[in-house]
Every structure is written in structure tokens, then in C-alpha cells.
Motif scaffolding. Structure first.
Motif, PDB file in Angstrom:
ATOM      1  N   ASP A   9       0.905  -1.086   0.239  1.00  0.00           N
ATOM      2  CA  ASP A   9      -0.252   0.115   0.404  1.00  0.00           C
ATOM      3  C   ASP A   9       0.919   1.021   0.082  1.00  0.00           C
ATOM      4  O   ASP A   9       0.910   1.904   0.890  1.00  0.00           O
ATOM      5  CB  ASP A   9      -0.791  -0.206   1.323  1.00  0.00           C
ATOM      6  N   ARG A  11       1.324   3.943  -2.364  1.00  0.00           N
ATOM      7  CA  ARG A  11       0.403   4.931  -3.480  1.00  0.00           C
ATOM      8  C   ARG A  11      -0.881   5.014  -2.957  1.00  0.00           C
ATOM      9  O   ARG A  11      -1.687   4.616  -2.285  1.00  0.00           O
ATOM     10  CB  ARG A  11       0.361   4.268  -4.760  1.00  0.00           C
ATOM     11  N   ASP A  12      -0.934   6.779  -2.632  1.00  0.00           N
ATOM     12  CA  ASP A  12      -2.537   7.044  -2.085  1.00  0.00           C
ATOM     13  C   ASP A  12      -3.282   7.864  -3.516  1.00  0.00           C
ATOM     14  O   ASP A  12      -2.296   7.676  -3.878  1.00  0.00           O
ATOM     15  CB  ASP A  12      -2.038   8.213  -0.492  1.00  0.00           C
ATOM     16  N   TYR A  13      -3.996   8.439  -3.181  1.00  0.00           N
ATOM     17  CA  TYR A  13      -4.629   8.841  -3.987  1.00  0.00           C
ATOM     18  C   TYR A  13      -4.626   9.636  -5.029  1.00  0.00           C
ATOM     19  O   TYR A  13      -4.590  10.108  -5.818  1.00  0.00           O
ATOM     20  CB  TYR A  13      -5.703   9.475  -2.704  1.00  0.00           C
ATOM     21  N   TRP A  49     -10.453   6.860  -6.002  1.00  0.00           N
ATOM     22  CA  TRP A  49     -10.041   6.527  -4.501  1.00  0.00           C
ATOM     23  C   TRP A  49     -10.896   4.733  -4.351  1.00  0.00           C
ATOM     24  O   TRP A  49     -10.398   4.399  -3.880  1.00  0.00           O
ATOM     25  CB  TRP A  49     -12.026   7.272  -4.628  1.00  0.00           C
ATOM     26  N   GLU A  52      -6.806   3.090  -4.234  1.00  0.00           N
ATOM     27  CA  GLU A  52      -6.823   3.446  -2.868  1.00  0.00           C
ATOM     28  C   GLU A  52      -6.797   1.786  -1.928  1.00  0.00           C
ATOM     29  O   GLU A  52      -6.801   1.644  -0.694  1.00  0.00           O
ATOM     30  CB  GLU A  52      -6.849   4.159  -2.536  1.00  0.00           C
ATOM     31  N   TYR A  56      -5.478  -1.456  -0.026  1.00  0.00           N
ATOM     32  CA  TYR A  56      -5.141  -1.008   1.441  1.00  0.00           C
ATOM     33  C   TYR A  56      -6.033  -2.146   2.058  1.00  0.00           C
ATOM     34  O   TYR A  56      -5.019  -3.324   2.741  1.00  0.00           O
ATOM     35  CB  TYR A  56      -6.021   0.087   2.092  1.00  0.00           C
TER      36      TYR A  56
END
Length: 295
Positions: A9, A11-13, A49, A52, A56
Motif C-alpha cells: 500500500d 501509493r495514495d489517492y 479512490w 486506494e 489498503y
């Protein structure tokens, strides 16, 4: 030390939106409106979104999945974690079991398995060798030379059979193994010693004999004290070195005589003997004489 789990995990939004935006010019050049109100940009943000959320979840391995992984590692689809054992403890137990050596594939595997499971002094495995034959070279054969805890005693036949049966279940298909006793080459040493003034020859002689026996010992000899190496030649220079370091010896007369005698052969000078890879030294009682005293 356990291996660190990879972070899936990472990479974020914002990263996902920017990555998708950067692909628009190459994938769809006619798309020129990149404002937040654009329908396409709205879809990119929506999918970023959702992605993401999936990333997660990917980073979280539920206990049920871990139990399935343990079943695969154990090779038992019916395995269930004991109720009184934590998942972490079950995982550790499984990993430790996997690290234990079981199969005999390499010569190191053979040597380690025998040393860990039988009371022997030392083991040396030789690949593509059948030491039960006069001409030992034989592809697909492994010969294990087992040195008993009492190195010069005969290898117990029961122990020999037990080792063979133990390895039979662990060998590779097509591989044949042979458990044999060491082949010793008798080595005799004759040397004359000049002593320091005031030294008693009998004491120095006893120390010299003990020093040579320890140096050539099958279990504790050699330079590293792990046993005289299999197939290693004997050098007269090393005999001088061993005797010169004896307390009370001034020097060794330059006429040391070393003879060797392998099974079925008479004595020959050291320089004429061809050592075989599976042979060890069996030292006869060294003949040390008093050449004189240095004043």
C-alpha cells in the motif's frame, strides 16, 4: 530474524490521480480539458479512490488466509490451527520446521544429516564415488566415510546399516549411497632431536610424540583442530615445524625420514606416494632419538 513483509500500500489517492493524469497526453491526445469539472477527470478521481481502497485491503492479510497459507506450507489441506495456539506461534513453528534439513541432495546435506542424527566423530561425503569398488569413480553414487567417535576402531555394522536406512528415505531418486569405514594410511616418522642444555630427553620425546599424534589426529588434528583433512598430503616441512615448537628442542637434525603404507601395500617413501581423496593418516609411534645437546 523474520523477513519484513513488503508494503503493498505504497501509493495514495493523490499519487494515483497524478499517475492517471500523466498518461492522458500519450493515450488520448484529443483530451485537452483536464479541469476538475471534466467528466473524465471526475472518473479518474473516482477510480483512484476505489483503487486506494483495494490497495489498503491488499496490504491486510486476514487470519483465514494465513491459515490457508500454512496448510499449503504443511502440505496438509485438513490442517487446523490448535485452539490453544496463536496464529503467530503456528506460523513460527511451521517456518522452523521448513528450515530443518530433511532431503539429502548435496554432499553437505548428507554430512549434516548424519552428524545431527547419529553419534559419530566425523563424516565426509564424496559425490560420484563408490568406495566399495576398487575403481571408485561411479556417476550417481555417494560414498559416506564415517569416522567413529573412537576413530581407529572398526565402524559398527549396526550403525552402518542404520545410517544407510536413514538416508534411503531422504536420497534423490536414482542416487545410490554407500556407508564405509575410513581408509587409513600408516605414516612412520623417524627424527633426531638436538636439545637445549639441561633438558631431559625422555620428557622432550614424550612431548614430541604427543605433538605429532595430535597434529595428525582424525578428529582433532590439522591446522584448524577440526580433524586431519581427508586426502591431504603429509609434508616433511610440517613435521619439522611441529617438532621445532616443542619446549626443550633446540633444532631437528636434517635427516627426518617419513614412510607411508596404505592397505595392501608395503612401505614407500613419502615422495613416492599418491594420496587418495578419501584417505586419512594413521600415525605409527614416532621414532625420536637424541642427537645431542646444544650448549
Amino acid at each position: 530474524m523474520p523477513l519484513p513483509l513488503p508494503n503493498l500500500d505504497d501509493r495514495d489517492y493523490a499519487d494515483l490521480v497524478e499517475m492517471a493524469r500523466s498518461l492522458i497526453p500519450s493515450e488520448c491526445p484529443e483530451w485537452t480539458d483536464h479541469n476538475p469539472s471534466d467528466t473524465g477527470i471526475i472518473l479518474i478521481e473516482l477510480f483512484a479512490w476505489l483503487t486506494e481502497l483495494l490497495l489498503y485491503q491488499t496490504n491486510q492479510v486476514p487470519e483465514k488466509s494465513q491459515e490457508v497459507f500454512l496448510q499449503l506450507l504443511k502440505g496438509d489441506a485438513t490442517w487446523k490451527k490448535p485452539e490453544n495456539q496463536s496464529l503467530q506461534a503456528a506460523t513460527k513453528e511451521t517456518i522452523l520446521a521448513l528450515r530443518q534439513r530433511y532431503r539429502a541432495v548435496t554432499v553437505v546435506d548428507y554430512e549434516t544429516l548424519v552428524m545431527e542424527n547419529f553419534k559419530v566423530g566425523r563424516v565426509k561425503a564424496f559425490e560420484n564415488r563408490n568406495l566399495t569398488k576398487p575403481q571408485p569413480t561411479d556417476a550417481g553414487h555417494i560414498s559416506l566415510v564415517v569416522v567413529p567417535q573412537d576413530p581407529f576402531a572398526a565402524l559398527n555394522s549396526t550403525l552402518q546399516t542404520d545410517i544407510g536406512n536413514f538416508l534411503e528415505e531422504r536420497r534423490l531418486l536414482g542416487t545410490k549411497h554407500h556407508v564405509v569405514s575410513p581408509e587409513y594410511v600408516k605414516v612412520s616418522i623417524t627424527a633426531e632431536l638436538y636439545l637445549e642444555s639441561g633438558r631431559v630427553f625422555d620428557q622432550v620425546k614424550a612431548a614430541g610424540i604427543n605433538q605429532l599424534k595430535q597434529f595428525f589426529a582424525p578428529l582433532l588434528g590439522g591446522e584448524n583442530k577440526q580433524g586431519w583433512p581427508f586426502g591431504r598430503a603429509v609434508y616433511i616441512s610440517e613435521i619439522y615445524q611441529q617438532l621445532d615448537q616443542i619446549d626443550g628442542v633446540d633444532y631437528v637434525k636434517n635427516n627426518v625420514v617419513v614412510e607411508v603404507e596404505s592397505p595392501g601395500q608395503g612401505k614407500v617413501p613419502l615422495r613416492d606416494y599418491q594420496w587418495q581423496a578419501h584417505q586419512l593418516v594413521q600415525l605409527d609411534q614416532p621414532n625420536l632419538t637424541h642427537a645431542g645437546t646444544h650448549n
